[in-house]
Design a protein around this motif. Sequence first.
Motif, PDB file in Angstrom:
ATOM      1  N   UNK A 475      -3.995 -12.747  -1.365  1.00 19.06           N
ATOM      2  CA  UNK A 475      -3.718 -11.375  -0.949  1.00 19.06           C
ATOM      3  C   UNK A 475      -2.353 -11.232  -0.319  1.00 19.06           C
ATOM      4  N   UNK A 476      -1.948 -12.229   0.489  1.00 12.16           N
ATOM      5  CA  UNK A 476      -0.623 -12.176   1.103  1.00 12.16           C
ATOM      6  C   UNK A 476       0.476 -12.332   0.059  1.00 12.16           C
ATOM      7  N   UNK A 477       0.260 -13.211  -0.916  1.00 17.08           N
ATOM      8  CA  UNK A 477       1.219 -13.315  -2.023  1.00 17.08           C
ATOM      9  C   UNK A 477       1.357 -11.963  -2.725  1.00 17.08           C
ATOM     10  N   UNK A 478       0.230 -11.307  -2.929  1.00 18.59           N
ATOM     11  CA  UNK A 478       0.242 -10.016  -3.618  1.00 18.59           C
ATOM     12  C   UNK A 478       0.961  -8.949  -2.800  1.00 18.59           C
ATOM     13  N   UNK A 479       0.815  -8.992  -1.473  1.00 22.89           N
ATOM     14  CA  UNK A 479       1.496  -8.022  -0.612  1.00 22.89           C
ATOM     15  C   UNK A 479       3.010  -8.156  -0.741  1.00 22.89           C
ATOM     16  N   UNK A 480       3.513  -9.378  -0.724  1.00 20.31           N
ATOM     17  CA  UNK A 480       4.952  -9.577  -0.894  1.00 20.31           C
ATOM     18  C   UNK A 480       5.409  -9.069  -2.257  1.00 20.31           C
ATOM     19  N   UNK A 517      -3.730 -18.863   5.862  1.00 19.39           N
ATOM     20  CA  UNK A 517      -3.628 -18.429   4.471  1.00 19.39           C
ATOM     21  C   UNK A 517      -2.580 -17.348   4.268  1.00 19.39           C
ATOM     22  N   UNK A 518      -2.547 -16.354   5.171  1.00 17.43           N
ATOM     23  CA  UNK A 518      -1.560 -15.280   4.978  1.00 17.43           C
ATOM     24  C   UNK A 518      -0.140 -15.775   5.229  1.00 17.43           C
ATOM     25  N   UNK A 519       0.031 -16.718   6.153  1.00 11.38           N
ATOM     26  CA  UNK A 519       1.364 -17.284   6.384  1.00 11.38           C
ATOM     27  C   UNK A 519       1.858 -17.998   5.132  1.00 11.38           C
ATOM     28  N   UNK A 520       1.024 -18.884   4.591  1.00 11.77           N
ATOM     29  CA  UNK A 520       1.442 -19.658   3.422  1.00 11.77           C
ATOM     30  C   UNK A 520       1.650 -18.763   2.201  1.00 11.77           C
ATOM     31  N   UNK A 521       0.768 -17.804   2.014  1.00 13.99           N
ATOM     32  CA  UNK A 521       0.893 -16.931   0.846  1.00 13.99           C
ATOM     33  C   UNK A 521       2.138 -16.067   0.896  1.00 13.99           C
TER      34      UNK A 521
END
Length: 738
Positions: A475-480, A517-521
């Motif tokens: 999800x964090x990858x997708x946000x970026x 998870x959000x940091x790494x993503x």
Amino acid sequence: MSLADSDRELVVSELEREPTPAEAALFENLWSEHCAYRSSRPLLSAFDSEGEQVVIGPGDDAAVVALPESDADGDGKTYITMGIESHNHPSYVDPFDGAATGVGGIVRDTLSMGAYPIALADSLYFGEFDREHSRYLLDGVVEGISHYGNCIGVPTVAGSVDFHPDYEGNPLVNVACIGLTNEERLVTAEAQEPGNKLVLVGNATGRDGLGGASFASEDLAEDAETEDRPAVQVGDPYAEKLLIEANEVLIEEGLIESARDLGAAGLGGASSELVAKGGLGAHIELERVHQREPNMSALEILLAESQERMCYEVDPENVDRVREIADRFDLGCSVIGDVTDGNYVCTFDDGDGPETVVDVDAHFLGEGAPMNDLPHEEPAEPEVDRPDVDIEEAFDAVVSSPNTASKRWVYRQYDHEVGVRTSVGPGDDAAIVAIREASAGSRAAETSSGEETGIGLAISAGAAPNWTDVAPYEGARAIALENATNVAAKGATPLAAVDCLNGGNPEKPDVYGGFRGIVDGLAEMCESLSAPVVGGNVSLYNDSATGPIPPTPTLALVGTKDGYDAPPMSVEPGGELLLVGDLGFETDGAGLGGSEYLARFGGSDRFPSLPENPSEIVETLATVADDESTLAVHDVSHGGLAVALAEMVSDDAGLEISIPESAGGPAATLFHEQPARALIQTDSSETVRDAFDGIAPVVSLGRATDGDALELSVGDRTITRNAATIGSLRETLETELE
């Protein structure tokens, strides 16, 4: 306020004595999670913060990034500053002042770098929209942001608003600010030389905001709205406006050696951090601080977080001129001490002679907090449980959801045109503000003549709690990727980003696992996009009686382009409508996880897969968006294809769309939220297909009409909604709040 036993032992060992009450309180605040990042700093090395465009990266009040050279700006020395701040707990306790002072704080971070603030972006997160308390918080936060931003004359041009049940007991208010400066004006928060004076300029110090840093580092209790109100600062935007203009004069006249905004931990935090960064010390006489309340103690003067204050390092020869400028703008001014090559020392004279209340090594005070080594649990993979809902019912529910509906009720309260830079305002995929050669250095140069550089700065900010709730890393990858796609839809390519990493109580292994998870993503995708993360903020302990918030990585990303024009989001009659990206997904692929469709109707699913070449897609989309054959561009994201199509229809043009059904069924086709997709209206489909050949699929969906209706066929199902009906569906916030 109380210093933890383990921390007290470290302090006693370093000082070789018991700390004074003021020292203990200062350590307690500066070693708090809010200031020291004790649980998050070990993770932040994942971010790539370097690049040829990065002038100053993480660690200062704001980051500094060089803009690309343009034909009219041969020296290429125009800089922007980027900063982001959270004011989460204060905004729960007092939504108006909590949000307002969040704006004030991030603007002063901009001032301390020698920059003039030119744009704000706010990302707001609340509990479910149908809850009365959520609406109360939303109303107060929006009013606080609009009041402060409008009064100081800085436009709010971008941002996001999301609703999720897990924010009910702990809303999030994240505010980003963009400033403008150049090489000659640049100032840092690093003290330069012993013998220089420390000068406090701005509002008088009161007792508001005491222990704010400590308060921000604890879970919110059920009685926080009453018990923690003294920890919330009270803002004065009119004083801030005077401070902005005074700072401008101070910078233009070259009177400032270094600067720091007074934020968390007040004067103690700002002054100790200033000298520590320079490897120096200070001697501060606290009674010299101009005060607005009687009989203030040394600890209160040291730690109060009263707003609209700046700490400047000034050459002794320039002190009188600084006083004159402060007087001219009706601001308080106190020469409170000196930069030294010794310890950080604060004395206080209450009438019986000076007493030393703080005498510590500044570096130990700022950097001595031990980091936490916390256990974590990896998030579980969600099961596949897709609801079967009538497609027309689903379309209306998703388009009218508070998360995907128009946010016009929010942004119409903000002045987004003040400063005459805004080319594309809120409500679009990304905002665009103009960077002109004449105004590259200062606000005062805006009205001067001179050739424009023609640089458009695109700004996108936000997160997606539904995405990171179901899949923190992906999800964090997708946000970026989503934020980068937003700026690309306006024809801009990513330049840099700042983040605000919000999480719950990190001492809970499942919460800390989601935060990791959000940091790494986020770090991984930003590196893939060549968008260095140049600064940011961490806010943990966003936990309350209702439970932890979803891990929420707000990203504020900027991109640049030549010129200020951009393709519109709405279609015009004629031209073919193409989808760049996956139309649907196969039954063994990723799915509807994190979608608004599941948020409305229940169920669970895997998060959609992301493309393997995100940078190529973003760069190509930016190029196509600027092509003369392109008529309109709109990012496909929250709410999926259904919402994106509905948002492109207007009173002037409709759409006739025919979509073959994907293997996942009509719901998969219309509502999956894979990022890096865009709708492009063009009068040359060959141009788009050639550009994306070998990079991303391109599918023809239909054409724009001279009517005002969306006629949407998916397989053998057809949905017809005219512009008025779609407008009514999308006016959820206006309908319920007015």
